[in-house]
Design a protein around this motif. Structure first.
Motif, PDB file in Angstrom:
ATOM      1  N   ASP A 165      -0.478   3.244 -14.610  1.00 45.62           N
ATOM      2  CA  ASP A 165      -1.351   1.593 -14.791  1.00 45.62           C
ATOM      3  C   ASP A 165      -1.728   1.538 -12.777  1.00 45.62           C
ATOM      4  O   ASP A 165      -1.455   0.272 -12.064  1.00 45.62           O
ATOM      5  CB  ASP A 165      -0.333   1.241 -15.101  1.00 45.62           C
ATOM      6  CG  ASP A 165       0.670   0.656 -14.388  1.00 45.62           C
ATOM      7  OD1 ASP A 165       1.264   1.806 -14.197  1.00 45.62           O
ATOM      8  OD2 ASP A 165       1.369  -0.623 -14.751  1.00 45.62           O
ATOM      9  N   ILE A 166      -1.668   2.624 -12.394  1.00 40.81           N
ATOM     10  CA  ILE A 166      -2.265   2.849 -11.087  1.00 40.81           C
ATOM     11  C   ILE A 166      -3.281   1.659 -10.432  1.00 40.81           C
ATOM     12  O   ILE A 166      -3.300   0.922  -9.169  1.00 40.81           O
ATOM     13  CB  ILE A 166      -2.345   4.169  -9.745  1.00 40.81           C
ATOM     14  CG1 ILE A 166      -2.080   3.742  -8.695  1.00 40.81           C
ATOM     15  CG2 ILE A 166      -3.244   4.981 -10.593  1.00 40.81           C
ATOM     16  CD1 ILE A 166      -1.433   5.308  -7.881  1.00 40.81           C
ATOM     17  N   ARG A 167      -4.234   1.790 -11.261  1.00 36.90           N
ATOM     18  CA  ARG A 167      -5.527   1.914 -10.975  1.00 36.90           C
ATOM     19  C   ARG A 167      -5.244   0.202 -11.065  1.00 36.90           C
ATOM     20  O   ARG A 167      -5.930  -1.311 -10.564  1.00 36.90           O
ATOM     21  CB  ARG A 167      -6.480   2.113 -12.083  1.00 36.90           C
ATOM     22  CG  ARG A 167      -7.415   3.258 -11.836  1.00 36.90           C
ATOM     23  CD  ARG A 167      -8.140   3.639 -12.649  1.00 36.90           C
ATOM     24  NE  ARG A 167      -9.050   4.934 -11.967  1.00 36.90           N
ATOM     25  CZ  ARG A 167      -9.825   5.936 -12.653  1.00 36.90           C
ATOM     26  NH1 ARG A 167     -11.072   4.961 -13.850  1.00 36.90           N
ATOM     27  NH2 ARG A 167     -10.255   6.702 -12.491  1.00 36.90           N
ATOM     28  N   MET A 168      -4.482  -0.311 -11.628  1.00 38.34           N
ATOM     29  CA  MET A 168      -4.257  -2.321 -12.237  1.00 38.34           C
ATOM     30  C   MET A 168      -3.606  -3.112 -11.247  1.00 38.34           C
ATOM     31  O   MET A 168      -4.022  -3.521 -10.629  1.00 38.34           O
ATOM     32  CB  MET A 168      -3.235  -2.300 -13.526  1.00 38.34           C
ATOM     33  CG  MET A 168      -4.018  -3.901 -13.846  1.00 38.34           C
ATOM     34  SD  MET A 168      -3.322  -4.639 -15.456  1.00 38.34           S
ATOM     35  CE  MET A 168      -5.165  -3.253 -16.050  1.00 38.34           C
ATOM     36  N   GLU A 171       0.894  -0.975  -0.152  1.00 37.88           N
ATOM     37  CA  GLU A 171      -0.201  -0.239   0.233  1.00 37.88           C
ATOM     38  C   GLU A 171       0.880   1.480   0.074  1.00 37.88           C
ATOM     39  O   GLU A 171       0.406   2.228  -0.881  1.00 37.88           O
ATOM     40  CB  GLU A 171      -1.347  -0.147   1.142  1.00 37.88           C
ATOM     41  CG  GLU A 171      -1.958  -1.132   1.105  1.00 37.88           C
ATOM     42  CD  GLU A 171      -3.017  -1.045   2.140  1.00 37.88           C
ATOM     43  OE1 GLU A 171      -2.480  -0.777   3.555  1.00 37.88           O
ATOM     44  OE2 GLU A 171      -4.056  -1.955   2.035  1.00 37.88           O
ATOM     45  N   SER A 172       1.856   1.582   0.998  1.00 37.25           N
ATOM     46  CA  SER A 172       2.986   2.172   0.878  1.00 37.25           C
ATOM     47  C   SER A 172       3.586   2.352  -0.303  1.00 37.25           C
ATOM     48  O   SER A 172       3.407   4.030  -1.420  1.00 37.25           O
ATOM     49  CB  SER A 172       4.096   2.066   1.871  1.00 37.25           C
ATOM     50  OG  SER A 172       5.422   3.231   1.777  1.00 37.25           O
ATOM     51  N   PHE A 173       3.615   0.794  -1.789  1.00 35.73           N
ATOM     52  CA  PHE A 173       4.397   1.214  -2.925  1.00 35.73           C
ATOM     53  C   PHE A 173       3.292   1.843  -3.764  1.00 35.73           C
ATOM     54  O   PHE A 173       3.838   2.919  -4.335  1.00 35.73           O
ATOM     55  CB  PHE A 173       5.060   0.334  -3.071  1.00 35.73           C
ATOM     56  CG  PHE A 173       4.976  -0.305  -4.745  1.00 35.73           C
ATOM     57  CD1 PHE A 173       6.515   0.408  -5.040  1.00 35.73           C
ATOM     58  CD2 PHE A 173       4.026  -0.639  -5.707  1.00 35.73           C
ATOM     59  CE1 PHE A 173       6.278   0.309  -6.452  1.00 35.73           C
ATOM     60  CE2 PHE A 173       4.104  -0.230  -6.964  1.00 35.73           C
ATOM     61  CZ  PHE A 173       5.902  -0.354  -7.253  1.00 35.73           C
ATOM     62  N   ILE A 174       2.595   1.952  -3.780  1.00 34.59           N
ATOM     63  CA  ILE A 174       1.136   2.402  -4.700  1.00 34.59           C
ATOM     64  C   ILE A 174       0.410   3.835  -4.539  1.00 34.59           C
ATOM     65  O   ILE A 174       0.548   4.197  -5.016  1.00 34.59           O
ATOM     66  CB  ILE A 174      -0.362   0.846  -4.451  1.00 34.59           C
ATOM     67  CG1 ILE A 174      -0.191   0.123  -5.190  1.00 34.59           C
ATOM     68  CG2 ILE A 174      -1.316   2.225  -4.639  1.00 34.59           C
ATOM     69  CD1 ILE A 174      -0.737  -0.468  -4.534  1.00 34.59           C
ATOM     70  N   ALA A 175       0.974   4.132  -2.975  1.00 35.76           N
ATOM     71  CA  ALA A 175       0.582   5.380  -2.524  1.00 35.76           C
ATOM     72  C   ALA A 175       1.392   6.624  -3.356  1.00 35.76           C
ATOM     73  O   ALA A 175       1.555   7.308  -3.324  1.00 35.76           O
ATOM     74  CB  ALA A 175       1.264   5.819  -1.099  1.00 35.76           C
ATOM     75  N   ASP A 176       2.746   5.715  -3.483  1.00 33.28           N
ATOM     76  CA  ASP A 176       4.244   6.818  -4.041  1.00 33.28           C
ATOM     77  C   ASP A 176       3.878   7.044  -5.503  1.00 33.28           C
ATOM     78  O   ASP A 176       4.542   7.173  -5.745  1.00 33.28           O
ATOM     79  CB  ASP A 176       5.143   6.166  -2.912  1.00 33.28           C
ATOM     80  CG  ASP A 176       5.693   6.797  -1.837  1.00 33.28           C
ATOM     81  OD1 ASP A 176       4.524   7.563  -1.452  1.00 33.28           O
ATOM     82  OD2 ASP A 176       5.391   5.929  -1.135  1.00 33.28           O
ATOM     83  N   ILE A 192       5.474  -4.834  -6.890  1.00 30.00           N
ATOM     84  CA  ILE A 192       6.028  -4.744  -6.024  1.00 30.00           C
ATOM     85  C   ILE A 192       6.946  -5.009  -5.646  1.00 30.00           C
ATOM     86  O   ILE A 192       7.345  -4.770  -4.221  1.00 30.00           O
ATOM     87  CB  ILE A 192       4.465  -4.802  -5.354  1.00 30.00           C
ATOM     88  CG1 ILE A 192       3.377  -3.274  -6.060  1.00 30.00           C
ATOM     89  CG2 ILE A 192       4.419  -4.953  -3.378  1.00 30.00           C
ATOM     90  CD1 ILE A 192       1.604  -4.774  -5.461  1.00 30.00           C
ATOM     91  N   LEU A 193       6.817  -7.072  -5.369  1.00 32.54           N
ATOM     92  CA  LEU A 193       8.040  -7.549  -5.122  1.00 32.54           C
ATOM     93  C   LEU A 193       9.323  -6.990  -6.582  1.00 32.54           C
ATOM     94  O   LEU A 193       9.997  -7.204  -5.097  1.00 32.54           O
ATOM     95  CB  LEU A 193       7.380  -8.948  -5.885  1.00 32.54           C
ATOM     96  CG  LEU A 193       6.652  -9.993  -5.340  1.00 32.54           C
ATOM     97  CD1 LEU A 193       5.788 -10.673  -5.946  1.00 32.54           C
ATOM     98  CD2 LEU A 193       6.595  -9.468  -3.724  1.00 32.54           C
ATOM     99  N   LYS A 194       9.681  -6.207  -7.099  1.00 33.28           N
ATOM    100  CA  LYS A 194      10.634  -6.166  -7.500  1.00 33.28           C
ATOM    101  C   LYS A 194      10.978  -4.215  -6.918  1.00 33.28           C
ATOM    102  O   LYS A 194      12.391  -4.132  -6.672  1.00 33.28           O
ATOM    103  CB  LYS A 194       9.920  -5.895  -8.839  1.00 33.28           C
ATOM    104  CG  LYS A 194      11.552  -4.857  -9.732  1.00 33.28           C
ATOM    105  CD  LYS A 194      12.781  -5.505  -9.555  1.00 33.28           C
ATOM    106  CE  LYS A 194      13.777  -5.396 -10.619  1.00 33.28           C
ATOM    107  NZ  LYS A 194      14.394  -4.355 -10.469  1.00 33.28           N
TER     108      LYS A 194
END
Length: 359
Positions: free
Chosen positions: A95-98, A85-90, A153-155
């Motif tokens: 393609d953030i929605r995906m 969630e922190s990764f997505i927030a930044d 995310i894992l990368k």
């Protein structure tokens, strides 16, 4: 190798801590999100300095164990979902929605809100891959796209040293073999002509969709398209998804379907609801579905199918793969090859229609 805690004086008597790192003969600095304010009490200042010293020790331990299988305890306890969630927030890409969607799918799949980063192993990733393909209610390219975004995310976790080996590194995603999948998402020339003659509940949508079928534009481009994008019967715009330039010659009939030309800054299609807001993707596809049903076309058609239709029409009438890739804004022909399956099916149908001979 050394990691030393340093202090940097800021305005109004404040102090910020940073790490002075010498590793493999190179020097670098890492600023910590720990600051002592002049208004802090003596005990608060001591506590903040202890936190900074703990961060220094953790960093030193990370560097010492970087090339070993040992992972410090403070890294083992990191929550995967907090990190994701922190990764997505930044995350700042389109393609953030995906990314949000694939994380939501993964949460439902594992059903374990306390999952740690280190709990994510290749076996779990293989199961998630199969889940996306078979049980997640996804079709077309979506399972592959969801898995690709999850790998981002894992990368990032790997780049930050939170995991030693990326659990998706050796996993190859293979879509289910469904030769008819693309056919259900493509309109034939006869069906396009049928839609031209069939009334639509939203005539603006009708114009927009048919225009997309002859240009390959998606809804993201269509709703932003202005008259300045069409000069001398040529369309010039950019793909929203990848920001690649698209330049196409338009047929006279396609230009004619647009109606009277407006000012260069006017939108070509006024795809808005009664409140004056741009119609959502779901709203567009619902109206489109009703129109297709009214035309008695038994296919599940969404606005994106216009893009598939454009590609297969080009191939059917003689364009080569490179030409189609350029027209679609693809970086290469890898993503364009899938449309050949549909054309091959047309050839099979043509052969099946040949008369039988008695030998």
């Amino acid at each position: 190798m050394s990691v030393k805690l340093r202090e940097r004086k800021l305005a109004k008597g404040a102090i910020r801590f940073y790490l002075d790192i010498i590793h493999n003969g190179e020097r670098s600095y890492e600023f910590l999100d720990v600051r002592i304010l002049s208004s802090d009490s003596k005990s608060v200042k001591a506590e903040k300095k202890n936190i900074a010293n703990l961060m220094r020790s953790n960093k030193e331990l990370e560097l010492i164990t970087a090339r070993t299988d040992y992972l410090p305890q403070h890294l083992k306890n990191i929550s995967f979902f907090d990190f994701a969630e922190s990764f997505i927030a930044d995350y700042g890409k389109k393609d953030i929605r995906m990314l949000e969607a694939t994380l939501k799918k993964f949460k439902a799949f594992v059903d374990n809100p306390k999952l740690k980063i280190l709990d994510i192993k290749p076996l779990l990733m293989n199961k998630y891959k199969d889940h996306l393909n078979d049980n997640a209610g996804l079709t077309g390219e979506s399972p592959h796209n969801y898995f690709t975004r999850f790998k981002k995310i894992l990368k990032d976790a790997e780049d930050k040293g939170l995991i030693r080996d990326n659990p998706t590194r050796n996993i190859k995603f293979q879509r289910k073999n469904d030769p008819d999948e693309l056919r259900k998402q493509v309109l034939t020339t006869e069906e396009l002509q049928l839609l031209v003659k069939t009334p639509c509940g939203n005539e603006e949508l009708k114009r927009a969709f048919l225009f997309a079928c002859f240009t390959g534009l998606g809804y993201a481009e269509i709703k932003k398209l202005k008259w300045k994008n069409i000069i001398n019967n040529r369309l010039t715009t950019r793909r929203e998804k990848v920001n690649r330039k698209i330049e196409l010659k338009l047929k006279d009939s396609t230009i004619l379907s647009l109606g009277e030309r407006g000012d260069k800054e006017d939108f070509i299609f006024e795809l808005v609801n009664k409140d004056g807001n741009v119609i959502s993707d779901n709203g567009i596809n619902k109206c489109l579905g009703n129109w297709v049903q009214r035309a008695e076309i038994e296919k599940h058609i969404t606005f994106y199918c216009a893009r598939h239709t454009f590609a297969t029409q080009l191939l059917q009438y003689g364009a080569n793969l490179k030409t189609v890739a350029d027209a679609l804004g693809h970086a290469n022909t890898r993503n364009t090859i899938k449309y050949l399956n549909y054309i091959d099916n047309l050839k099979d149908d043509a052969v099946d229609s040949l008369p039988e001979l008695n030998f």
